[in-house]
Design a protein around this motif. Structure first.
Motif, PDB file in Angstrom:
ATOM      1  N   PHE A  73       0.216  -1.169   0.011  1.00 18.93           N
ATOM      2  CA  PHE A  73      -0.374  -0.062   0.229  1.00 18.93           C
ATOM      3  C   PHE A  73       0.895   1.184   0.254  1.00 18.93           C
ATOM      4  N   GLY A  74       1.936   1.329  -0.919  1.00 15.55           N
ATOM      5  CA  GLY A  74       2.979   2.371  -0.642  1.00 15.55           C
ATOM      6  C   GLY A  74       3.237   2.983  -2.125  1.00 15.55           C
ATOM      7  N   GLY A  75       2.416   3.758  -2.459  1.00 10.00           N
ATOM      8  CA  GLY A  75       3.321   4.108  -3.462  1.00 10.00           C
ATOM      9  C   GLY A  75       2.470   4.556  -4.255  1.00 10.00           C
ATOM     10  N   VAL A  76       2.130   3.306  -5.020  1.00  8.79           N
ATOM     11  CA  VAL A  76       0.990   2.503  -5.776  1.00  8.79           C
ATOM     12  C   VAL A  76      -0.390   3.928  -6.005  1.00  8.79           C
ATOM     13  N   PRO A  77      -0.819   3.791  -5.009  1.00  8.89           N
ATOM     14  CA  PRO A  77      -1.610   3.985  -5.434  1.00  8.89           C
ATOM     15  C   PRO A  77      -1.835   6.104  -5.430  1.00  8.89           C
ATOM     16  N   PHE A  78      -0.905   6.461  -4.800  1.00 12.46           N
ATOM     17  CA  PHE A  78      -1.125   7.245  -5.269  1.00 12.46           C
ATOM     18  C   PHE A  78      -0.282   8.413  -6.238  1.00 12.46           C
ATOM     19  N   VAL A  79       0.287   7.547  -7.161  1.00 14.41           N
ATOM     20  CA  VAL A  79       0.966   8.341  -8.335  1.00 14.41           C
ATOM     21  C   VAL A  79       0.026   8.725  -9.344  1.00 14.41           C
ATOM     22  N   ALA A  80       0.693   9.853 -10.177  1.00 11.46           N
ATOM     23  CA  ALA A  80      -0.475   9.778 -10.923  1.00 11.46           C
ATOM     24  C   ALA A  80      -0.339   8.729 -12.677  1.00 11.46           C
ATOM     25  N   GLU A  81       0.970   8.754 -12.203  1.00 15.86           N
ATOM     26  CA  GLU A  81       1.983   7.883 -13.648  1.00 15.86           C
ATOM     27  C   GLU A  81       2.193   6.028 -13.203  1.00 15.86           C
ATOM     28  N   PRO A  82       1.295   5.209 -12.975  1.00 12.56           N
ATOM     29  CA  PRO A  82       1.385   4.149 -12.357  1.00 12.56           C
ATOM     30  C   PRO A  82       2.020   2.851 -13.061  1.00 12.56           C
ATOM     31  N   ASP A  83       1.792   3.986 -14.770  1.00 16.61           N
ATOM     32  CA  ASP A  83       3.056   2.698 -15.511  1.00 16.61           C
ATOM     33  C   ASP A  83       4.071   2.797 -15.548  1.00 16.61           C
ATOM     34  N   ARG A  84       4.943   4.577 -15.085  1.00 18.34           N
ATOM     35  CA  ARG A  84       6.108   4.409 -14.927  1.00 18.34           C
ATOM     36  C   ARG A  84       6.439   3.813 -13.946  1.00 18.34           C
ATOM     37  N   VAL A  85       6.118   3.965 -12.700  1.00 16.82           N
ATOM     38  CA  VAL A  85       5.777   2.793 -11.218  1.00 16.82           C
ATOM     39  C   VAL A  85       7.058   1.987 -11.934  1.00 16.82           C
ATOM     40  N   MET A  86       6.205   0.953 -12.873  1.00 20.47           N
ATOM     41  CA  MET A  86       6.239  -0.215 -13.506  1.00 20.47           C
ATOM     42  C   MET A  86       7.276  -0.373 -14.058  1.00 20.47           C
ATOM     43  N   ARG A 144      -3.508  -2.368 -14.550  1.00 24.06           N
ATOM     44  CA  ARG A 144      -2.948  -2.242 -13.718  1.00 24.06           C
ATOM     45  C   ARG A 144      -1.712  -3.790 -14.002  1.00 24.06           C
ATOM     46  N   ILE A 145      -2.976  -4.762 -14.226  1.00 27.00           N
ATOM     47  CA  ILE A 145      -2.184  -5.673 -15.888  1.00 27.00           C
ATOM     48  C   ILE A 145      -1.791  -5.169 -16.779  1.00 27.00           C
ATOM     49  N   ARG A 146      -2.429  -3.949 -17.616  1.00 21.28           N
ATOM     50  CA  ARG A 146      -1.561  -3.656 -19.091  1.00 21.28           C
ATOM     51  C   ARG A 146      -0.517  -3.205 -18.285  1.00 21.28           C
ATOM     52  N   ASP A 147      -0.368  -2.274 -17.226  1.00 19.26           N
ATOM     53  CA  ASP A 147       0.330  -1.290 -16.923  1.00 19.26           C
ATOM     54  C   ASP A 147       2.177  -2.309 -16.313  1.00 19.26           C
ATOM     55  N   VAL A 148       1.483  -3.695 -15.328  1.00 14.01           N
ATOM     56  CA  VAL A 148       2.706  -4.357 -15.677  1.00 14.01           C
ATOM     57  C   VAL A 148       3.518  -5.131 -16.792  1.00 14.01           C
ATOM     58  N   VAL A 149       2.695  -6.012 -17.825  1.00 18.99           N
ATOM     59  CA  VAL A 149       2.955  -6.387 -19.267  1.00 18.99           C
ATOM     60  C   VAL A 149       3.564  -5.072 -19.614  1.00 18.99           C
ATOM     61  N   ALA A 150       3.306  -4.192 -19.625  1.00 16.38           N
ATOM     62  CA  ALA A 150       4.327  -2.734 -20.826  1.00 16.38           C
ATOM     63  C   ALA A 150       5.388  -2.736 -20.481  1.00 16.38           C
ATOM     64  N   ALA A 151       5.809  -2.823 -19.173  1.00 14.39           N
ATOM     65  CA  ALA A 151       7.258  -2.644 -18.414  1.00 14.39           C
ATOM     66  C   ALA A 151       7.961  -4.486 -18.688  1.00 14.39           C
ATOM     67  N   GLY A 152       7.622  -5.142 -19.252  1.00 11.79           N
ATOM     68  CA  GLY A 152       8.097  -5.664 -19.705  1.00 11.79           C
ATOM     69  C   GLY A 152       7.984  -6.724 -18.101  1.00 11.79           C
ATOM     70  N   LEU A 153       7.272  -7.389 -17.214  1.00  8.70           N
ATOM     71  CA  LEU A 153       7.497  -7.755 -16.307  1.00  8.70           C
ATOM     72  C   LEU A 153       6.079  -8.610 -16.891  1.00  8.70           C
ATOM     73  N   VAL A 154       6.587 -10.129 -15.818  1.00  9.00           N
ATOM     74  CA  VAL A 154       5.644 -11.141 -16.290  1.00  9.00           C
ATOM     75  C   VAL A 154       4.457 -11.248 -14.752  1.00  9.00           C
TER      76      VAL A 154
END
Length: 272
Positions: free
Chosen positions: A142-155, A222-232
């Motif tokens: 619960f740290g960071g991710v819900p509070f950022v405007a660009e979660p795709d960038r976090v991933m 959330r899934i799309r952000d993860v996958v677009a970052a190259g993660l599984v």
């Protein structure tokens, strides 16, 4: 004084908030709220414990990160860093990162008090100040991710600093909770807005500037952000409310927990 009083919060708005305003609001909010938050929830999260969510799921039982002894682990949005201290006690080499100086001050004090001092870094989750392939694993409860405007960038940033095969596990409010008000009682069982409305929740001061911001993404987002970052994606964990657990923590309660999930934990990894 409460954080609302310190920051001059006067109302609620539903509007877009860019990354700069969102980060500024979050830094000021958690600096102002750190003392009150830990006074209320310090006993829930512990001084050196890894609790993923208000449902009480612990890493000691879930093992979502896998073996941690001897591994470098980044905690994103560490708050007072109880998870990082727990990791240190298990033989890991954690680094705890948070945007808030107020929270990190508590982390430093608790590190001294427990004898589990960990490296502390002040930075935002969208701009990780580390070299590529620095960490064996990363986590966020619960740290960071819900509070950022660009979660795709976090991933993308987490994927960058992970070594091949490294896990990234993060817990957020379950996206379906966005439809309901933050009420642990019966009013919190009534749908109030569309699940697909991604307009942030914003508290504002008298000038209209954001004092608190929370961003919504659907499960698919959330899934799309993860996958677009190259993660599984390896798993999405939706902790059930434990039998006999009567703790109310903000919007989390036995009433709501018996009917629908409050937390989603995404278990991902960087491919080898």
């Amino acid at each position: 004084m409460s954080a609302e009083e310190v920051l001059g919060t006067t109302g609620i708005a539903r509007r877009t908030v860019d990354a700069v305003e969102s980060e500024r609001a979050s830094r000021r909010w958690w600096d102002a709220d750190a003392d009150d938050y830990l006074a209320e929830h310090g006993s829930d999260i512990g001084d050196a414990d890894f609790v993923w969510c208000p449902e009480g799921l612990r890493e000691a039982d879930a093992g979502l990160l896998g073996p941690v002894a001897g591994r470098r682990v980044l905690e994103v949005g560490c708050g007072s860093a109880p998870c990082a201290r727990w990791l240190a006690a298990q033989g890991a080499a954690p680094v705890a990162l948070d945007l808030s100086r107020g929270m990190l001050a508590h982390a430093a004090a608790l590190g001294r008090a427990t004898g589990l001092e960990v490296p502390l870094v002040q930075a935002g989750a969208e701009h990780l100040p580390f070299a590529d392939a620095t960490f064996d694993a990363a986590c966020s409860a619960f740290g960071g991710v819900p509070f950022v405007a660009e979660p795709d960038r976090v991933m993308r940033e987490v994927a960058r600093v992970l070594r091949p095969g490294g896990r990234w596990v993060f817990a957020v409010n379950h996206p379906m909770r966005w439809m309901f008000s933050d009420d642990p009682g019966t009013d919190g069982l009534v749908v109030r807005q569309s699940y697909f409305d991604r307009t942030p929740y914003v508290e504002v001061d008298g000038t209209g500037a954001a004092t608190y911001v929370e961003h919504h993404r659907t499960i698919g987002d959330r899934i799309r952000d993860v996958v677009a970052a190259g993660l599984v994606v390896e798993d999405v964990v939706e902790p059930e409310w434990p039998d006999g657990f009567d703790r109310v923590w903000g919007q989390w309660s036995p009433l709501r927990g018996a009917l629908f999930p409050g937390t989603a934990i995404f278990v991902t990894r960087r491919p080898t």
